[in-house]
Design an enzyme around this catalytic site. Sequence first.
Site, PDB file in Angstrom:
ATOM      1  CG  ASP A  33     -12.971  50.029  23.242  1.00 24.69           C
ATOM      2  OD1 ASP A  33     -12.403  51.109  23.000  1.00 24.69           O
ATOM      3  OD2 ASP A  33     -13.153  49.144  22.376  1.00 24.69           O
ATOM      4  CG  ASP A  34     -14.099  54.483  22.643  1.00 24.69           C
ATOM      5  OD1 ASP A  34     -12.876  54.285  22.490  1.00 24.69           O
ATOM      6  OD2 ASP A  34     -14.878  54.668  21.693  1.00 24.69           O
ATOM      7  CB  CYS A  71      -8.837  51.421  19.643  1.00 28.16           C
ATOM      8  SG  CYS A  71      -8.880  49.709  19.967  1.00 28.16           S
ATOM      9  CE  LYS A 125     -11.208  47.485  20.011  1.00 27.35           C
ATOM     10  NZ  LYS A 125     -11.991  48.730  20.082  1.00 27.35           N
ATOM     11  CG  HIS A 127      -8.597  47.228  16.887  1.00 27.50           C
ATOM     12  ND1 HIS A 127      -9.324  48.366  17.135  1.00 27.50           N
ATOM     13  CD2 HIS A 127      -8.393  47.204  15.538  1.00 27.50           C
ATOM     14  CE1 HIS A 127      -9.562  49.004  16.014  1.00 27.50           C
ATOM     15  NE2 HIS A 127      -9.009  48.311  15.029  1.00 27.50           N
ATOM     16  CG  HIS A 221     -15.991  51.295  20.908  1.00 27.22           C
ATOM     17  ND1 HIS A 221     -16.789  51.512  19.809  1.00 27.22           N
ATOM     18  CD2 HIS A 221     -14.754  51.707  20.554  1.00 27.22           C
ATOM     19  CE1 HIS A 221     -16.059  52.039  18.838  1.00 27.22           C
ATOM     20  NE2 HIS A 221     -14.811  52.172  19.259  1.00 27.22           N
ATOM     21  CG  ASP A 279      -9.401  52.100  24.394  1.00 20.63           C
ATOM     22  OD1 ASP A 279     -10.242  52.823  24.962  1.00 20.63           O
ATOM     23  OD2 ASP A 279      -9.568  51.674  23.234  1.00 20.63           O
ATOM     24  CG  ASN A 280      -9.602  55.665  23.208  1.00 17.04           C
ATOM     25  OD1 ASN A 280      -9.338  54.709  22.507  1.00 17.04           O
ATOM     26  ND2 ASN A 280     -10.856  56.045  23.419  1.00 17.04           N
ATOM     27  CE  LYS A 297     -12.222  56.176  19.719  1.00 13.52           C
ATOM     28  NZ  LYS A 297     -13.188  55.161  19.329  1.00 13.52           N
TER      29      LYS A 297
END
Length: 513
Positions: A33-34, A71, A125, A127, A221, A279-280, A297
């Site tokens: 994540d991130d 995300c 996660k 989301h 994240h 994810d990004n 991001k």
Amino acid sequence: MMSLYALFYFFIFISFSTSAAAPQPHVVFIMADDYGWYDVGYHGSEIKTPHLDSLSASGVRLENYYVQPICTPSRNQLMTGRYQIHTGMQHSIIWPCQPYCVPLNETFLPHLMKKSGYSTHMVGKWHLGMYMKDCLPTRRGFDSFFGYLTGSEDYFTHTHCAMVSTNLSRCALDFREGEEVTNAYKGSYSTELFSERATSIIQTHNPKQPLFLYVALQAVHAPLQVPMRYLSPYGFIKDHNRRMYAGMVSAMDEAVGNITAALKQSGLWENTVLVFSTDNGGQTMTGGSNWPLRGRKLTLWEGGIRGVGFVAGPLIKQPGSVSHELIHISDWLPTLVALAGGRTNTTKPLDGFNVWSTISEGHASPRLELLHNIDPLFEDHYPCEGNGGNLTLAQTDSGKSWTYSGFNISFHAAIRWSNWKLLTGNPGCGAWFPRPEQNTSSILDMRPLKPVMLFDIDKDPQERNEVSAKFPTVVEYLLGRLAVYQKQALPIIYPDNDPRCDPGPAGAWGPWA
Ligand SMILES: *[C@@H]1O[C@H](CO)[C@@H](O)[C@H](O)[C@H]1NC(C)=O
Ligand SMILES: *[C@@H]1O[C@H](CO)[C@@H](O)[C@H](O)[C@H]1NC(C)=O
Ligand SMILES: *[C@@H]1O[C@H](CO)[C@@H](O)[C@H](O)[C@H]1NC(C)=O
Ligand SMILES: *[C@@H]1O[C@H](CO)[C@@H](O)[C@H](O)[C@H]1NC(C)=O
Ligand SMILES: *[C@@H]1O[C@H](CO)[C@@H](O)[C@H](O)[C@H]1NC(C)=O
Ligand SMILES: *[C@@H]1O[C@H](CO)[C@@H](O)[C@H](O)[C@H]1NC(C)=O
Ligand SMILES: *[C@@H]1O[C@H](CO)[C@@H](O)[C@H](O)[C@H]1NC(C)=O
């Protein structure tokens, strides 16, 4: 003689039995994540990632690989193989109190894997919406779920804080085992918790059944939280955020190492395809770095969407290679379902391509074009520190019309075709953030943005030379493609908060409708 014949027939038998009933590979998909472009050892980072480095070196590093800038959209496209304009989810993320989820008429990747006989498990996660039970991972194709439903949360208490209505903010637990809320893991650091759970799923899995395991790590994240032991190698990093972030990356690297070790110990590895993807892009405000790429991001600059990704496992025919072929997160669904021997003819039309021969054998990518997104509702809530976010639309526009080649160029949009990338509207913070620990005096090189910008990404991955004036035909062609896509776009789903989401002072986030 006899034994030679026997050997001969034995080989015939072996090759027949393997080709006739090619075993379905186990698929393990690890999503970070991130996680930023410059935050992995093999991109030159000062952060140490020995497991990611060696695992990717044994497989194929994807260096022209794209994800979405935030995300929910990336996860949405992973699960559906379809662009956001085709699911009505082109705007923002799903906030906890918004009553929607990825439309229930979309078919999810785990559902297709299950149809092919896989045992399907998810850790981490979600989301992708949870306002009603039908939106939960266990209703969308996963046999089991262990993790949380919203976006960021505390790594130890597993609580998430969000606005319920304009005058009420709520902090509540967000952690579930299957569909049941549990507070049993309070105090456990989620990176370790999730890798332990993934490891135990692997260890107890019946190897005769193919496994699809989706591990969507909370790392890396914000909030910046990490047990002390992961920080010790990073005394040399002076910036507090970067140091904390580096520790979190080390924990994540260890998690990937543990999961891989479990696959090897259990014997599953021989027949496993492991995918690692962010994810990004990284968030520079909380320790991430996408150096030398532009933006971060939330933006359509390369720093927001060019993702760290690789594939590993013994099924790759050209291990140890680096792919510069265009690959996108929407490509995993058709790729993995094909590997599973499944079919995608029951889904809605896919935007993704089967890129397995590109990854495994180095063939040219079937993908020539990539719609990054079109979001007419985009607002820049995170402009650059300073003044980098100011968009001077009037500069090249006469003011008569915003529409060129049928496309409204005030829309936040970007499209890639071969080496070309066209951006319209405000792409978000377009700064070139300096390399961590480098002299920051040149920090934000601000240039006024133009409503239509063209870059040759192959020659200029840092998006420094805007060339729309030199290539008007390319500009016209790509604006026309954006117009075609925008005509197909579903109306944006982005409802107001429903205050009935409120879990109350002692409850947990979860379905309320
Ligand atoms: C699928 O659901 C979405 C959102 O509810 C809706 O806009 C779309 O028309 C539906 N598509 C079909 C084919 O039913
Ligand atoms: C919050 O605001 C809504 C309207 O915006 C109002 O109806 C409600 O009474 C307010 N609640 C509190 C606790 O102030
Ligand atoms: C990896 O496994 C080791 C040995 O079991 C354990 O001590 C460590 O906490 C694990 N790391 C993570 C991130 O799960
Ligand atoms: C999908 O393809 C398979 C094999 O060609 C076929 O048997 C099946 O009927 C198809 N399903 C649909 C919905 O087209
Ligand atoms: C950017 O916009 C802000 C707010 O409108 C303004 O204060 C600032 O001067 C602008 N900067 C530039 C370089 O135009
Ligand atoms: C283009 O989009 C902007 C912002 O949504 C809107 O204000 C404008 O009216 C649109 N222009 C045309 C010609 O549709
Ligand atoms: C940072 O850059 C400035 C200007 O280029 C230079 O004068 C200064 O010595 C540099 N500082 C460090 C710590 O490198």
